[in-house]
Design a protein around this motif. Structure first.
Motif, short mmCIF file in Angstrom:
data_model
loop_
_atom_site.label_atom_id
_atom_site.label_comp_id
_atom_site.label_asym_id
_atom_site.label_seq_id
_atom_site.Cartn_x
_atom_site.Cartn_y
_atom_site.Cartn_z
N GLY A 117 -20.16 -30.81 8.18
CA GLY A 117 -20.64 -29.88 7.17
C GLY A 117 -20.96 -28.55 7.82
N PRO A 118 -21.61 -27.63 7.10
CA PRO A 118 -21.89 -26.30 7.67
C PRO A 118 -22.65 -26.35 8.99
CG PRO A 118 -22.26 -26.29 5.31
CD PRO A 118 -21.99 -27.71 5.67
N ILE A 119 -23.70 -27.17 9.08
CA ILE A 119 -24.47 -27.23 10.32
C ILE A 119 -23.63 -27.83 11.45
CG2 ILE A 119 -26.45 -28.32 11.46
CD1 ILE A 119 -27.29 -26.00 9.76
N GLY A 120 -22.88 -28.89 11.14
CA GLY A 120 -22.03 -29.49 12.16
C GLY A 120 -20.96 -28.54 12.66
N LEU A 121 -20.36 -27.78 11.75
CA LEU A 121 -19.33 -26.81 12.16
C LEU A 121 -19.93 -25.69 12.99
CD1 LEU A 121 -17.39 -26.75 8.78
CD2 LEU A 121 -16.51 -27.63 10.96
N LEU A 122 -21.13 -25.25 12.62
CA LEU A 122 -21.81 -24.24 13.44
C LEU A 122 -22.12 -24.82 14.82
CD1 LEU A 122 -24.21 -22.79 10.74
CD2 LEU A 122 -22.57 -21.44 12.06
N ALA A 123 -22.55 -26.07 14.86
CA ALA A 123 -22.83 -26.71 16.14
C ALA A 123 -21.57 -26.83 16.98
CB ALA A 123 -23.45 -28.09 15.91
N LEU A 124 -20.46 -27.11 16.33
CA LEU A 124 -19.19 -27.26 17.04
C LEU A 124 -18.78 -25.95 17.71
CD1 LEU A 124 -16.65 -28.99 17.67
CD2 LEU A 124 -15.70 -28.16 15.51
N THR A 125 -18.80 -24.85 16.94
CA THR A 125 -18.37 -23.58 17.54
C THR A 125 -19.38 -23.05 18.55
OG1 THR A 125 -17.45 -21.41 17.01
CG2 THR A 125 -19.36 -22.10 15.71
N ALA A 126 -20.67 -23.32 18.33
CA ALA A 126 -21.68 -22.90 19.30
C ALA A 126 -21.58 -23.73 20.58
CB ALA A 126 -23.07 -23.02 18.69
N ALA A 127 -21.29 -25.02 20.44
CA ALA A 127 -21.11 -25.86 21.63
C ALA A 127 -19.91 -25.42 22.43
CB ALA A 127 -20.97 -27.33 21.21
N ARG A 128 -18.82 -25.05 21.73
CA ARG A 128 -17.65 -24.54 22.43
C ARG A 128 -17.98 -23.23 23.16
NH1 ARG A 128 -15.10 -26.45 24.69
NH2 ARG A 128 -13.62 -27.58 23.40
N ALA A 129 -18.69 -22.33 22.50
CA ALA A 129 -19.08 -21.08 23.15
C ALA A 129 -20.01 -21.31 24.33
CB ALA A 129 -19.76 -20.15 22.13
N SER A 130 -20.78 -22.42 24.28
CA SER A 130 -21.71 -22.74 25.36
C SER A 130 -21.01 -23.39 26.55
CB SER A 130 -22.81 -23.67 24.84
OG SER A 130 -23.54 -23.05 23.81
N GLY A 131 -19.74 -23.74 26.38
CA GLY A 131 -18.97 -24.30 27.49
C GLY A 131 -18.93 -25.81 27.56
N ALA A 132 -19.49 -26.51 26.57
CA ALA A 132 -19.41 -27.96 26.57
C ALA A 132 -17.97 -28.41 26.38
CB ALA A 132 -20.29 -28.53 25.46
N HIS A 133 -17.56 -29.46 27.12
CA HIS A 133 -16.18 -29.95 27.03
C HIS A 133 -16.10 -31.32 27.69
CE1 HIS A 133 -11.83 -29.60 26.52
NE2 HIS A 133 -11.74 -30.19 27.69
N PRO A 134 -15.36 -32.24 27.09
CA PRO A 134 -14.65 -32.16 25.80
C PRO A 134 -15.61 -32.29 24.63
CG PRO A 134 -14.32 -34.31 26.80
CD PRO A 134 -15.09 -33.52 27.80
N LEU A 135 -15.10 -31.89 23.44
CA LEU A 135 -15.89 -31.93 22.23
C LEU A 135 -15.21 -32.81 21.19
CD1 LEU A 135 -16.85 -28.16 21.72
CD2 LEU A 135 -18.38 -30.01 22.39
N VAL A 136 -16.01 -33.67 20.56
CA VAL A 136 -15.53 -34.52 19.47
C VAL A 136 -16.44 -34.28 18.28
CG1 VAL A 136 -15.26 -36.89 18.64
CG2 VAL A 136 -14.54 -36.29 20.96
N ILE A 137 -15.86 -34.12 17.10
CA ILE A 137 -16.64 -34.00 15.87
C ILE A 137 -16.25 -35.12 14.92
CG2 ILE A 137 -15.02 -32.33 14.83
CD1 ILE A 137 -17.55 -31.05 13.48
#
Length: 378
Positions: A192-212
């Motif tokens: 949802g909106p919060i999860g999608l914001l968390a996803l793009t913020a986590a990517r910008a923060s350098g976390a990897h790999p990412l699963v949603i």
């Protein structure tokens, strides 16, 4: 524009335009009604609210009449994800002037309790939060708000983006509290909106790999377009939490890298009990589950001994603190592009339709915003 006495300590103002508002009632109804316009008191500004995002909490207050101990006991104007223009400044306001474009930080703490004095103002028990009864929110044309809690928008940040600062702030506080690490795996539960914001913020923060993860395939399709490097997982309703967690872990090449490569952080963005339990089984030993989502008042089925034996940190946040300046830097500097999240726009006069659209998951809405494009409102 001139003041009118309304029989209370607050003065009302007669304005050029009406002040339509969307209100929730104690008996779980929505109504559109003209609201009074108040003169700004000392330290306050009068705003023309240009954009308000519809939040899941607005739907909760409408449908259930409460979120935990926060109960709708009378008519209350909804809305707290907002940006607008300063129309008038009250006595003593020096940081803003008429014409300034601002994002509204909706929570106004007492400023004097031990939590406020410690800088943890998001935990203040006497906070006056817009859109939470009895404090009126931002789904109206005119609203007063303390100048201290209005943040100037950079020229390249739109009102729509400014209104997204509030949910972004929730995510920023969650990520900071979770201690998300560069190059370490993370899972986001809920697209949802919060999860999608968390996803793009986590990517910008350098976390990897990412699963949603999510139950709805259309939301996962959007998530993949929004952050192409993310991996998606559709939660299987026929599996229990442990079995879904096992499948999520497999996406981190668990068979080859073992427990060390399992996700160090899980950002739980739904608040749904089954999802929180899945998150608990997904995090690696010694990892962190950060519950960002809002859920039921009591959850009875947490896997206590699993959390204990694996020393998994189960953490929670309440809103945010000191996030608006950093969020504005992310938007103005191009670190985050949140514009694709806005799926639907409604005029202020159609605010009721906006709430119904947001409440109906079948229409594919992500972030629904209410906009007011009228000008010369004083």
């Amino acid at each position: 524009m001139f003041p009118i006495t309304n029989g209370t300590s607050q003065q009302t103002i007669k304005t050029r335009m009406p002040n339509p508002s969307l209100q929730v009632t104690a008996d779980h109804k929505l109504k559109q009604q003209e609201a009074p316009v108040y003169a700004p008191k000392k330290g306050e500004v009068l705003l023309h609210i240009k954009t308000t995002g519809v939040c899941g909490s607005d739907i909760h207050f409408w449908k259930t009449g409460r979120i935990g101990s926060l109960v709708v006991e009378g008519d209350c104007i909804l809305g707290h994800e907002a940006a607008g223009i300063v129309l008038q400044c009250g006595e003593g306001v020096t940081n803003l002037k008429p014409g300034d474009r601002v994002a509204v930080e909706p929570g106004v703490p007492c400023g004097s309790c031990f939590l406020c004095m410690d800088g943890r103002y998001n935990l203040c028990e006497d906070v006056q939060f817009a859109g939470v009864y009895p404090y009126h929110g931002t789904i109206q044309r005119y609203k007063t708000h303390p100048a201290k809690w209005c943040h100037k928008l950079p020229p390249n940040v739109s009102f729509a983006e400014g209104a997204l600062l509030e949910p972004l702030s929730v995510v920023m506080h969650g990520i900071k509290s979770a201690g998300l690490s560069l190059g370490r795996g993370a899972v986001i539960c809920g697209a949802g909106p919060i999860g999608l914001l968390a996803l793009t913020a986590a990517r910008a923060s350098g976390a990897h790999p990412l699963v949603i993860t999510d139950l709805e395939p259309q939301r996962l399709t959007f998530a993949k377009k929004f952050v192409p490097t993310a991996v998606t997982y559709q939660v299987d309703r026929n599996l229990d939490a442990q079995s879904n967690a096992k499948k999520i872990r497999e996406l981190f090449d668990y068979a080859n890298v073992g427990e060390y490569g399992a996700p160090e952080t899980v950002l739980e963005c739904t608040g749904v009990e089954s999802s929180v339990i899945t998150a608990a089984y997904t995090a690696r030993r010694g990892g962190t589950v950060m519950v960002i989502g809002v859920g039921r008042e009591i959850m009875n089925n947490m896997p206590f001994m699993h959390l204990s034996l694996a020393e998994i940190n189960l953490k929670f946040i309440n809103r945010y603190r000191d996030t608006w300046p950093a969020g504005l830097q992310c938007l103005a500097g191009g670190i985050l592009d949140l514009k694709p999240l806005v799926s639907h726009n409604f005029t202020l006069e159609k605010a009721l339709d906006a709430l119904h659209t947001c409440a109906d998951l079948s229409n594919g809405s992500i972030k629904v915003q209410i906009i007011d494009e009228v000008v010369n409102v004083l």
